[in-house]
Design a protein around this motif. Structure first.
Motif, short mmCIF file in Angstrom:
data_model
loop_
_atom_site.label_atom_id
_atom_site.label_comp_id
_atom_site.label_asym_id
_atom_site.label_seq_id
_atom_site.Cartn_x
_atom_site.Cartn_y
_atom_site.Cartn_z
N PHE A 64 0.82 -1.38 0.05
CA PHE A 64 -0.13 0.06 0.04
C PHE A 64 0.97 1.25 -0.02
CE2 PHE A 64 -2.83 -3.27 1.53
CZ PHE A 64 -4.35 -2.70 1.00
N VAL A 65 0.84 2.12 -0.86
CA VAL A 65 1.67 3.43 -1.15
C VAL A 65 0.66 4.62 -0.92
CG1 VAL A 65 3.08 4.53 -2.70
CG2 VAL A 65 3.09 2.03 -2.64
N ARG A 66 0.97 5.21 0.17
CA ARG A 66 0.07 6.66 0.12
C ARG A 66 0.75 7.59 -0.65
NH1 ARG A 66 -1.14 8.48 6.25
NH2 ARG A 66 -1.89 10.44 5.22
N GLU A 68 1.18 11.50 -1.87
CA GLU A 68 1.28 12.56 -1.01
C GLU A 68 1.61 13.74 -1.79
OE1 GLU A 68 -0.84 13.03 1.74
OE2 GLU A 68 -0.77 11.11 2.23
N HIS A 69 2.57 13.40 -2.91
CA HIS A 69 3.43 14.52 -3.50
C HIS A 69 2.17 15.11 -4.77
CE1 HIS A 69 6.31 16.58 -5.55
NE2 HIS A 69 7.31 16.39 -4.90
N ALA A 70 2.36 16.30 -4.52
CA ALA A 70 1.34 17.11 -5.58
C ALA A 70 1.54 16.89 -7.00
CB ALA A 70 1.19 18.54 -5.40
N ASP A 71 3.06 16.68 -7.45
CA ASP A 71 3.37 16.39 -8.84
C ASP A 71 2.87 15.05 -9.39
OD1 ASP A 71 4.15 19.23 -9.04
OD2 ASP A 71 6.43 18.41 -8.67
N ARG A 72 2.96 14.12 -8.28
CA ARG A 72 2.54 12.61 -8.65
C ARG A 72 1.04 12.74 -8.74
NH1 ARG A 72 7.18 10.73 -5.04
NH2 ARG A 72 8.99 9.99 -6.84
N ARG A 73 0.41 13.30 -7.73
CA ARG A 73 -1.22 13.39 -7.81
C ARG A 73 -1.45 13.99 -9.38
NH1 ARG A 73 -4.34 14.44 -2.58
NH2 ARG A 73 -3.66 12.74 -1.11
N ALA A 74 -0.93 15.07 -9.85
CA ALA A 74 -1.20 15.50 -10.64
C ALA A 74 -1.00 14.63 -12.14
CB ALA A 74 -0.22 17.08 -11.18
N ALA A 75 -0.03 13.83 -12.07
CA ALA A 75 0.49 13.06 -13.34
C ALA A 75 -0.61 11.96 -13.07
CB ALA A 75 1.89 12.48 -12.99
N LEU A 107 -10.68 12.00 -8.03
CA LEU A 107 -9.36 12.33 -7.76
C LEU A 107 -9.00 13.92 -7.33
CD1 LEU A 107 -7.86 10.61 -10.75
CD2 LEU A 107 -7.25 10.11 -8.66
N ASP A 108 -10.16 14.60 -7.83
CA ASP A 108 -10.13 16.17 -7.46
C ASP A 108 -10.34 16.47 -6.18
OD1 ASP A 108 -9.27 16.69 -10.26
OD2 ASP A 108 -11.32 16.95 -10.75
N ASP A 109 -11.23 15.67 -5.39
CA ASP A 109 -11.64 16.16 -3.94
C ASP A 109 -11.14 15.05 -2.71
OD1 ASP A 109 -13.24 18.17 -5.08
OD2 ASP A 109 -14.86 16.77 -5.68
N ALA A 110 -10.98 13.90 -3.03
CA ALA A 110 -10.63 12.95 -2.07
C ALA A 110 -9.13 13.25 -1.59
CB ALA A 110 -10.43 11.61 -2.68
N PRO A 111 -9.20 13.48 -0.15
CA PRO A 111 -7.95 13.92 0.57
C PRO A 111 -6.89 13.16 0.68
CG PRO A 111 -9.66 13.46 2.14
CD PRO A 111 -10.39 13.21 0.65
N HIS A 112 -7.16 11.65 0.38
CA HIS A 112 -6.19 10.75 0.47
C HIS A 112 -6.17 9.78 -0.88
CE1 HIS A 112 -5.59 11.83 4.51
NE2 HIS A 112 -6.97 11.69 4.74
N GLN A 113 -5.11 9.65 -1.42
CA GLN A 113 -4.68 8.57 -2.68
C GLN A 113 -3.98 7.42 -2.40
OE1 GLN A 113 -4.20 11.02 -6.50
NE2 GLN A 113 -5.74 12.82 -5.44
N TRP A 180 7.13 -4.99 -8.73
CA TRP A 180 5.63 -4.75 -8.32
C TRP A 180 4.71 -4.53 -9.47
CZ3 TRP A 180 6.12 -0.83 -3.26
CH2 TRP A 180 6.89 -1.49 -2.32
N GLN A 181 3.50 -5.12 -9.34
CA GLN A 181 2.62 -5.14 -10.16
C GLN A 181 1.33 -4.17 -9.87
OE1 GLN A 181 0.65 -8.70 -11.49
NE2 GLN A 181 -1.11 -7.61 -12.49
N PHE A 182 1.10 -3.11 -10.48
CA PHE A 182 0.18 -2.09 -10.26
C PHE A 182 -1.30 -2.48 -10.08
CE2 PHE A 182 -2.83 1.01 -11.39
CZ PHE A 182 -2.85 1.96 -10.20
N LEU A 183 -2.09 -2.70 -8.90
CA LEU A 183 -3.35 -3.11 -9.25
C LEU A 183 -4.31 -2.13 -9.17
CD1 LEU A 183 -3.13 -6.28 -6.89
CD2 LEU A 183 -2.89 -6.33 -9.32
N ALA A 184 -4.26 -1.21 -8.06
CA ALA A 184 -5.51 -0.44 -7.95
C ALA A 184 -4.96 1.01 -7.39
CB ALA A 184 -6.43 -0.86 -6.88
N TYR A 185 -5.77 1.93 -7.58
CA TYR A 185 -5.78 3.38 -7.24
C TYR A 185 -6.82 3.76 -6.64
CZ TYR A 185 -3.34 7.85 -7.09
OH TYR A 185 -2.83 9.17 -6.61
N LEU A 186 -6.73 4.07 -5.30
CA LEU A 186 -7.86 4.51 -4.34
C LEU A 186 -7.94 5.80 -4.07
CD1 LEU A 186 -7.45 1.05 -2.07
CD2 LEU A 186 -8.85 1.43 -4.24
N CYS A 187 -9.09 6.36 -4.02
CA CYS A 187 -9.34 7.73 -3.51
C CYS A 187 -10.19 7.06 -2.18
CB CYS A 187 -10.43 8.32 -4.46
SG CYS A 187 -9.67 8.84 -5.97
N VAL A 188 -9.74 7.97 -1.03
CA VAL A 188 -9.95 7.72 0.13
C VAL A 188 -10.41 8.92 0.89
CG1 VAL A 188 -9.44 6.73 2.40
CG2 VAL A 188 -8.66 5.44 0.26
#
Length: 218
Positions: A64-66, A68-75, A107-113, A180-188
């Motif tokens: 599980f990877v949190r 947090e970095h704005a540039d990564r979220r934007a990408a 993606l635009d509103d969830a505080p955690h990704q 590592w194999q990417f499985l999911a991107y969760l908005c929380v």
């Protein structure tokens, strides 16, 4: 005296079983979030609960990877936009109009990704149970995602699984172990509203099929 299965005492009360059924019913793929954050202690508890999930050979292959970095979220947001545009072009007529009205990510509103990966060849577990079916590591990680989701729902926290992404680009953006194999991107986060039916059903995109609730007999 022989004890029949129906007479085996349960650790859980009838009230608990009723509430558990309600938890399954109210677990939704959330796309409309409040922006206030979930306390770190609560997020840590959800992670610890997810790690109670079963895994092949006790390999615990989930990662599980949190994010947090704005540039990564934007990408990731740009990745979603490209894939969503491509997906829209694959629909025509009324389906295209309906698709365009759907909100498919928070993606635009969830505080955690949170990105979830699977270590497909973990040393832990020493290969037990996956010699003939190595994909069981992925299945184990998906079970951890579902456990995280249920635990979040029980806390009044929403989870949205963003699947309209290029997985290779997402993994590259997050700079994780290449094995590592990417499985999911969760908005929380806390949902703006709660519902006991899927949003896609409420929007008229699809309906549940009663036939899926029947055994296939062979």
């Amino acid at each position: 005296m022989t004890t029949h299965a129906s007479e085996t005492p349960s650790l859980f009360t009838p009230l608990f079983r009723t509430q558990l059924d309600q938890l399954f019913t109210w677990r939704r793929d959330v796309r409309h979030f409040r922006t206030d954050p979930v306390p770190d202690a609560v997020l840590d508890h959800l992670l610890h609960t997810a790690c109670l999930s079963p895994s092949v050979g006790l390999s615990e292959p989930w990662r599980f990877v949190r994010v947090e970095h704005a540039d990564r979220r934007a990408a990731i947001r740009a990745n979603f936009a490209r894939c969503n545009t491509q997906a829209l072009s694959g629909h025509g007529g009324e389906d295209a109009q309906r698709y365009a009205t759907l909100k498919l990510a928070g993606l635009d509103d969830a505080p955690h990704q949170i990105a979830v990966f699977c270590d497909t060849a973990p040393e832990q577990g020493r290969g037990l149970g996956r010699g003939t079916m190595p994909e069981t590591t992925v299945w184990s990680a998906v079970m951890a995602i579902h456990t995280f989701w249920l635990a979040a729902t029980a806390q009044g926290i929403g989870v949205g699984w963003v699947s309209i992404l290029n997985p290779q680009q997402a993994a590259s953006t997050l700079c994780v172990n290449p094995n590592w194999q990417f499985l999911a991107y969760l908005c929380v986060g806390y949902p703006q509203e709660q519902a006991d039916t899927p949003e896609l059903e409420r929007k008229g995109w699809e309906q549940r099929n009663p036939a899926r609730r029947q055994w296939i007999m062979r």
